[in-house]
Design a protein around this motif. Structure first.
Motif, short mmCIF file in Angstrom:
data_model
loop_
_atom_site.label_atom_id
_atom_site.label_comp_id
_atom_site.label_asym_id
_atom_site.label_seq_id
_atom_site.Cartn_x
_atom_site.Cartn_y
_atom_site.Cartn_z
N ALA A 270 -10.66 -7.32 -5.60
CA ALA A 270 -10.53 -8.76 -5.82
C ALA A 270 -10.73 -9.52 -4.51
O ALA A 270 -10.38 -9.06 -3.44
N THR B 208 2.33 1.72 -3.48
CA THR B 208 1.30 2.24 -4.38
C THR B 208 1.04 3.71 -4.11
O THR B 208 0.94 4.52 -5.03
N SER C 23 0.82 -1.21 0.00
CA SER C 23 0.00 0.00 0.00
C SER C 23 0.86 1.26 0.00
O SER C 23 0.53 2.26 -0.65
N VAL D 243 -6.01 -0.83 -12.59
CA VAL D 243 -5.43 -2.08 -12.09
C VAL D 243 -5.45 -2.11 -10.57
O VAL D 243 -5.80 -3.12 -9.95
N ILE D 244 -5.10 -0.98 -9.95
CA ILE D 244 -5.09 -0.91 -8.49
C ILE D 244 -6.48 -1.13 -7.92
O ILE D 244 -6.67 -1.88 -6.94
N ARG D 245 -7.50 -0.53 -8.54
CA ARG D 245 -8.86 -0.70 -8.06
C ARG D 245 -9.34 -2.16 -8.22
O ARG D 245 -10.03 -2.70 -7.36
N GLN D 246 -8.95 -2.78 -9.33
CA GLN D 246 -9.33 -4.19 -9.53
C GLN D 246 -8.71 -5.09 -8.47
O GLN D 246 -9.37 -6.00 -7.94
N ARG D 247 -7.47 -4.80 -8.09
CA ARG D 247 -6.81 -5.60 -7.06
C ARG D 247 -7.46 -5.37 -5.69
O ARG D 247 -7.57 -6.29 -4.88
N LYS D 248 -7.88 -4.13 -5.42
CA LYS D 248 -8.53 -3.83 -4.16
C LYS D 248 -9.86 -4.56 -4.05
O LYS D 248 -10.27 -5.01 -2.98
#
Length: 341
Positions: free
Chosen positions: A341, A36, A33, A334-339
């Motif tokens: 997931a 990022t 985090s 991509v960051i939002r998709q990982r969050k």
């Protein structure tokens, strides 16, 4: 505006009251985090090192001062755009408001001979544009993109009518250029204005109830409304703030150039959005910080300065800027998709 998505199990109270970091995150620690969160700071550091190698005069105080002075106007607009985007909105009218502020500041200076009257008139116009945008979007429920695209055309037309499609060249009023050319402790006034604006905006967004509420509205509009927040007023307020800052930006550039004209600011809205996005503020709303926009401003300003020092064609500069914005948005996705997931 953001709405509740299916599967969102947070209550309204949790959405509004949950502690957030200055960038809108909930603060769950972890190496990933932090990487990022501060990745663009690392990009800026690397970029400055490369720039100083390619252009030995880059770190010269005079050059750094010129970079900040030349980007002070778009930096002010980026501050307002940060509030708008975090709230879940969008403002394409800032370029027209910037032009209107420039022509009013120059035109009223010539007609009244008073810098104070001219400044108040230009800033008042920014307030009016912001109120109109906020009312149309928050009260009538019109999509921010469409609403501000329409008001941009109207405001631009007003600027052309007021100036009779001719530039106002300000001669004989030395004080007109004081806003841009005067210095304090050897630093140009626009730089002081930009730094102070960033500091005040950062405190307002990260340390006050108002700032937390702006994050809440952008993160989950309906939950914020259910929690009792005055979401329409909050929505409208960010457009007023942006309108004032855009008008002030127009005043500063008119002062620097000694002329106010209606055909300026065509790309400044996209530049401001690029700064906000490159800094790491999410276009989906609810996440972002003023310090991020400061980093985004320095990244793009550094790139522009290096490009000009190396005589890179403006066409290639546009291509590079576009690629950077697309990359920043892709990283955010991509960051939002990982969050999620």
């Amino acid at each position: 505006m953001s709405t509740i998505h299916q599967g969102d199990e947070k209550t309204a109270e949790e959405t509004v009251a949950s502690p957030r970091m200055s960038d809108g995150s909930t603060g769950r620690a972890g190496v990933g985090s932090y990487v990022t969160r501060y990745s663009m700071v690392g990009v800026l550091v690397v970029l400055v090192i490369v720039a100083s190698m390619l252009y030995p005069g880059f770190l010269n105080p005079a050059n750094l001062g010129n970079i900040l002075t030349q980007n002070s106007a778009v930096g002010l607009i980026a501050i307002g755009m940060t509030f708008v985007i975090i709230s879940g909105g969008f403002d394409l009218s800032v370029g027209a408001t910037y032009a209107l502020g420039a022509v009013l500041f120059a035109g009223l200076t010539l007609k009244t001979g008073s810098i104070l009257v001219a400044a108040l008139g230009a800033l008042a116009a920014g307030v009016v544009v912001g109120i109109v945008n906020g009312t149309i979007i928050s009260r009538l429920g019109i999509n921010p993109f469409v609403a501000t695209l329409g008001t941009s055309s109207v405001v631009s037309g007003i600027a052309y009518i007021y100036s009779n499609s001719s530039p106002f060249i300000v001669n004989g009023v030395p004080q007109f250029q004081d806003l841009a050319l005067s210095t304090i402790a050897g630093i140009r006034l626009p730089v002081w204005i930009l730094v102070i604006a960033f500091v005040l905006a950062a405190v307002l967004l990260a340390k006050t109830t108002y700032g937390r509420n702006v994050h809440a509205v952008g993160g989950n509009y309906e939950a914020a409304w259910l929690s009792g927040l005055r979401v329409k007023g909050l929505n409208a307020s960010v457009y007023v703030l942006t309108g004032v800052l855009a008008a002030l930006a127009g005043m500063m550039d008119a002062s620097r150039l000694g002329v106010g004209q209606a055909d300026v600011g065509g790309s400044i809205a996209l530049d401001a959005i690029a700064i906000v996005v490159v800094g790491g503020t999410s276009l989906l709303g609810g996440e972002g910080a003023i310090w991020r926009s400061a980093v985004g401003l320095l990244i793009l300003a550094t790139l522009t300065n290096v490009f000009y020092s190396l005589n890179v064609s403006q066409h290639w500069q546009l291509i590079a800027k576009g690629c950077i914005v697309i990359a920043a948005v892709a990283v955010d996705a991509v960051i939002r998709q990982r969050k999620n997931a």
